[in-house]
Enzyme design. Structure first.
Site, PDB file in Angstrom:
ATOM      1  N   ARG A  51      11.300  36.807  14.997  1.00 23.00           N
ATOM      2  CA  ARG A  51      12.434  37.712  14.836  1.00 23.00           C
ATOM      3  C   ARG A  51      12.052  39.088  15.379  1.00 23.00           C
ATOM      4  O   ARG A  51      11.892  40.054  14.645  1.00 23.00           O
ATOM      5  CB  ARG A  51      12.805  37.788  13.366  1.00 23.00           C
ATOM      6  CG  ARG A  51      14.153  37.161  13.028  1.00 23.00           C
ATOM      7  CD  ARG A  51      14.181  35.722  12.851  1.00 23.00           C
ATOM      8  NE  ARG A  51      15.545  35.206  13.006  1.00 23.00           N
ATOM      9  CZ  ARG A  51      16.388  34.980  11.999  1.00 23.00           C
ATOM     10  NH1 ARG A  51      16.049  35.227  10.774  1.00 23.00           N
ATOM     11  NH2 ARG A  51      17.590  34.495  12.253  1.00 23.00           N
ATOM     12  N   GLN A  69      16.260  38.529  20.391  1.00 24.76           N
ATOM     13  CA  GLN A  69      17.593  38.496  19.747  1.00 24.76           C
ATOM     14  C   GLN A  69      18.612  37.657  20.505  1.00 24.76           C
ATOM     15  O   GLN A  69      19.376  36.911  19.903  1.00 24.76           O
ATOM     16  CB  GLN A  69      18.119  39.916  19.555  1.00 24.76           C
ATOM     17  CG  GLN A  69      17.621  40.501  18.250  1.00 24.76           C
ATOM     18  CD  GLN A  69      18.128  41.899  17.986  1.00 24.76           C
ATOM     19  OE1 GLN A  69      18.952  42.413  18.729  1.00 24.76           O
ATOM     20  NE2 GLN A  69      17.618  42.510  16.952  1.00 24.76           N
ATOM     21  N   ASP A  90      18.307  33.987  19.795  1.00 27.20           N
ATOM     22  CA  ASP A  90      18.170  33.644  18.372  1.00 27.20           C
ATOM     23  C   ASP A  90      19.300  32.712  17.908  1.00 27.20           C
ATOM     24  O   ASP A  90      20.363  33.141  17.459  1.00 27.20           O
ATOM     25  CB  ASP A  90      18.167  34.947  17.563  1.00 27.20           C
ATOM     26  CG  ASP A  90      17.812  34.710  16.110  1.00 27.20           C
ATOM     27  OD1 ASP A  90      17.931  33.564  15.645  1.00 27.20           O
ATOM     28  OD2 ASP A  90      17.430  35.679  15.444  1.00 27.20           O
ATOM     29  N   SER A 117      20.513  32.857  14.260  1.00 27.02           N
ATOM     30  CA  SER A 117      21.478  33.929  13.983  1.00 27.02           C
ATOM     31  C   SER A 117      22.866  33.569  14.494  1.00 27.02           C
ATOM     32  O   SER A 117      23.858  33.764  13.791  1.00 27.02           O
ATOM     33  CB  SER A 117      21.042  35.245  14.637  1.00 27.02           C
ATOM     34  OG  SER A 117      19.943  35.760  13.967  1.00 27.02           O
ATOM     35  N   TYR A 156      11.853  37.868   6.881  1.00 29.15           N
ATOM     36  CA  TYR A 156      12.264  36.849   5.921  1.00 29.15           C
ATOM     37  C   TYR A 156      11.718  37.160   4.528  1.00 29.15           C
ATOM     38  O   TYR A 156      10.636  37.716   4.395  1.00 29.15           O
ATOM     39  CB  TYR A 156      11.685  35.484   6.313  1.00 29.15           C
ATOM     40  CG  TYR A 156      12.271  34.888   7.563  1.00 29.15           C
ATOM     41  CD1 TYR A 156      13.581  34.447   7.583  1.00 29.15           C
ATOM     42  CD2 TYR A 156      11.504  34.749   8.704  1.00 29.15           C
ATOM     43  CE1 TYR A 156      14.118  33.876   8.714  1.00 29.15           C
ATOM     44  CE2 TYR A 156      12.032  34.182   9.859  1.00 29.15           C
ATOM     45  CZ  TYR A 156      13.338  33.741   9.857  1.00 29.15           C
ATOM     46  OH  TYR A 156      13.866  33.172  10.977  1.00 29.15           O
TER      47      TYR A 156
HETATM   48  P1  NAD Z   1      17.435  33.400   5.750  1.00 24.67           P
HETATM   49  O1  NAD Z   1      18.538  32.477   6.156  1.00 24.67           O
HETATM   50  O2  NAD Z   1      16.049  32.877   5.720  1.00 24.67           O
HETATM   51  O3  NAD Z   1      17.756  33.961   4.282  1.00 24.67           O
HETATM   52  C1  NAD Z   1      19.006  34.496   3.963  1.00 24.67           C
HETATM   53  C2  NAD Z   1      18.832  35.624   2.978  1.00 24.67           C
HETATM   54  O4  NAD Z   1      18.453  35.117   1.697  1.00 24.67           O
HETATM   55  C3  NAD Z   1      17.753  36.641   3.354  1.00 24.67           C
HETATM   56  O5  NAD Z   1      18.350  37.910   3.479  1.00 24.67           O
HETATM   57  C4  NAD Z   1      16.775  36.576   2.194  1.00 24.67           C
HETATM   58  O6  NAD Z   1      16.191  37.836   1.890  1.00 24.67           O
HETATM   59  C5  NAD Z   1      17.695  36.114   1.066  1.00 24.67           C
HETATM   60  N1  NAD Z   1      17.017  35.595  -0.126  1.00 24.67           N
HETATM   61  C6  NAD Z   1      15.897  34.846  -0.232  1.00 24.67           C
HETATM   62  N2  NAD Z   1      15.606  34.627  -1.538  1.00 24.67           N
HETATM   63  C7  NAD Z   1      16.578  35.234  -2.273  1.00 24.67           C
HETATM   64  C8  NAD Z   1      16.838  35.363  -3.659  1.00 24.67           C
HETATM   65  N3  NAD Z   1      16.042  34.830  -4.566  1.00 24.67           N
HETATM   66  N4  NAD Z   1      17.934  36.060  -4.040  1.00 24.67           N
HETATM   67  C9  NAD Z   1      18.767  36.628  -3.145  1.00 24.67           C
HETATM   68  N5  NAD Z   1      18.566  36.545  -1.806  1.00 24.67           N
HETATM   69  C10 NAD Z   1      17.481  35.855  -1.376  1.00 24.67           C
HETATM   70  O7  NAD Z   1      17.427  34.720   6.623  1.00 24.67           O
HETATM   71  P2  NAD Z   1      18.171  35.049   7.992  1.00 24.67           P
HETATM   72  O8  NAD Z   1      19.599  35.288   7.723  1.00 24.67           O
HETATM   73  O9  NAD Z   1      17.850  34.013   9.006  1.00 24.67           O
HETATM   74  O10 NAD Z   1      17.472  36.410   8.447  1.00 24.67           O
HETATM   75  C11 NAD Z   1      16.866  37.310   7.588  1.00 24.67           C
HETATM   76  C12 NAD Z   1      16.699  38.643   8.285  1.00 24.67           C
HETATM   77  O11 NAD Z   1      15.947  38.523   9.492  1.00 24.67           O
HETATM   78  C13 NAD Z   1      17.964  39.329   8.757  1.00 24.67           C
HETATM   79  O12 NAD Z   1      18.738  39.897   7.802  1.00 24.67           O
HETATM   80  C14 NAD Z   1      17.410  40.346   9.707  1.00 24.67           C
HETATM   81  O13 NAD Z   1      16.943  41.491   9.035  1.00 24.67           O
HETATM   82  C15 NAD Z   1      16.272  39.623  10.314  1.00 24.67           C
HETATM   83  N6  NAD Z   1      16.631  39.201  11.658  1.00 24.67           N
HETATM   84  C16 NAD Z   1      16.023  39.782  12.704  1.00 24.67           C
HETATM   85  C17 NAD Z   1      16.348  39.384  13.997  1.00 24.67           C
HETATM   86  C18 NAD Z   1      15.680  39.990  15.182  1.00 24.67           C
HETATM   87  O14 NAD Z   1      15.225  41.109  15.110  1.00 24.67           O
HETATM   88  N7  NAD Z   1      15.572  39.249  16.271  1.00 24.67           N
HETATM   89  C19 NAD Z   1      17.293  38.404  14.210  1.00 24.67           C
HETATM   90  C20 NAD Z   1      17.912  37.827  13.101  1.00 24.67           C
HETATM   91  C21 NAD Z   1      17.573  38.236  11.836  1.00 24.67           C
END
Ligand code: NAD
Length: 380
Positions: free
Chosen positions: A124, A129, A132, A135, A231
């Site tokens: 990530r 991006q 991805d 996403s 994550y």
């Molecule tokens: P994910 O699908 O793994 O998780 C979804 C959400 O669940 C996360 O926000 C996580 O913190 C939350 N979570 C985990 N345990 C929890 C709990 N007990 N209670 C409540 N929430 C909980 O994550 P995702 O959507 O694939 O991505 C996470 C983050 O990665 C994004 O929000 C972003 O900041 C980052 N991201 C970065 C890039 C990049 O820079 N290329 C691209 C995509 C996402």
């Protein structure tokens, strides 16, 4: 000249395809030969002729000769182990290969001496991006989850002032504010709901508030889960118990709960117990996007809607497949972004020093990398 093949997806309920006519055109302009299995794009709204018109060769699904000549196979899901054996040693497959705890896939890649890039493992970082796929697909899931909830709910979402009186806005709780969760927040806000959000990562609070939702601070106990690479890490049982207690009152007042909390490669955190469901009002709706990973909510089942004392529990397992045209178009562009540098100068070359390639290359000519991912336990 590298030969690309786009497979007809065979997984039950899968409607997406790994290339659109636009991205086929792009791959051809990069000096490749592109073949696509007949009917591969049909469920996503891309007819065979549209691929033929841009210069792809249409081939019979599963044709051994074509599979044996392929250098790069583009897919949404990994082909079956039998199909993988049809590829020549040294060929590369790219897709959402579901590598976590998947020792059968590791064995098949090894025995067929294949290279494989699993999009789930793409780092990530900002350079990644545009590639991805998690996403692009999660965004769709978050949006569609809210529409499903709105359609199933026995109330309006927006506040309305009518001649018959005022209607209060729906109260929506979103659990997990990653990509899917934030899109769910934005969609529910656009429909006029009041939205509350729970997440364990501290960076999220500002993002949630900038969308006009209210953030529920995580319980203040010592074992708050760490995070790495954007994550959340696995939470302790003590933390989850405190979180459930905290959320119980919120849920008792909620009309809709959208569950998106996940920890990569692990069972989804259980955030809604039977006792919490007992306190929800009949007519309320829970949409569980984490259902395939064990579910954030008790009693949800993949692909099913369960009526539990009037509370509708929707096990939303394959929402991107319900928006197949855009899901495929975006997924296809993710693949172009990832593979354009790999297909430089009409050659296929995997630079395993590149952070992006190294991050997602789970097998290199049958040599298994990321053994930790393949051997990951699914326990919470
Ligand atoms: P994910 O699908 O793994 O998780 C979804 C959400 O669940 C996360 O926000 C996580 O913190 C939350 N979570 C985990 N345990 C929890 C709990 N007990 N209670 C409540 N929430 C909980 O994550 P995702 O959507 O694939 O991505 C996470 C983050 O990665 C994004 O929000 C972003 O900041 C980052 N991201 C970065 C890039 C990049 O820079 N290329 C691209 C995509 C996402």
């Amino acid at each position: 000249m590298p030969r690309l093949l786009i497979q007809l997806e065979s997984a039950m309920g899968e409607t997406r395809v790994a290339a659109s006519p636009d991205t086929v055109k792009k791959f051809l302009s990069l000096g490749t030969k592109v073949a696509i299995e007949r009917g591969a794009g049909l469920a996503a709204g891309f007819v065979d002729a549209a691929y033929g018109n841009v210069g792809a060769e249409l081939v019979t699904p599963g044709d051994e000769q074509f599979w044996g000549q392929t250098d790069l196979l583009l897919c949404v899901h990994a082909p079956s182990e039998i199909s993988l054996q049809k590829l020549r040693p040294g060929a590369t497959i790219v897709g959402l290969l579901a590598p976590y705890s998947n020792s059968a896939l590791a064995a098949a890649l090894k025995s067929a001496k294949l290279s494989a890039m699993a999009l789930e493992l793409l780092p990530r970082i900002s350079r990644a991006q545009s590639a991805d796929a998690l996403s692009s697909q999660a965004n769709i899931a978050g949006y569609k989850a809210v529409l499903l909830a709105a359609a199933a709910l026995d109330r309006y979402f927006p506040m309305l002032m009518t001649a018959a009186g005022t209607v209060q806005p729906a109260r929506v709780v979103v659990l997990g504010a990653g990509v899917a969760g934030l899109q769910a927040v934005a969609t529910a806000k656009r429909l006029g709901a009041v939205v509350y959000v729970s997440d364990v990562r501290s960076a999220v609070k500002e993002q949630v508030e900038s969308l006009g939702a209210r953030f529920i601070d995580p319980p203040e106990i010592e074992q708050r889960p760490d995070e790495s690479g954007g994550y959340a890490k696995q939470a302790s049982e003590a933390f989850l118990a405190a979180q459930r207690e905290q959320l119980s009152n919120q849920l008792a007042e909620a009309d809709v709960v959208i569950c998106t909390a996940q920890v990569p490669g692990r069972k989804a955190p259980r955030l809604i117990s039977d006792l919490m469901l007992d306190r929800m009002r009949p007519g309320a709706v829970v949409v569980d996007l984490a259902v395939e990973q064990g579910g954030n909510c008790a009693n949800t089942r993949p692909g099913e809607t369960v009526d539990r004392n009037g509370v509708k529990l929707i096990g939303a397992s394959d929402l991107p497949c319900s928006v197949p045209n855009h899901a495929s178009a975006l997924y296809s562009r993710n693949l172009v972004a990832l593979l354009e540098p790999v297909l430089k100068d009409g050659q296929l070359s995997l630079n395993i020093e590149d952070e992006l390639i190294a991050g997602c290359l789970i097998s290199h000519n049958g040599e298994i990398r990321h053994n930790n991912v393949f051997n990951m336990g699914g326990s919470n």
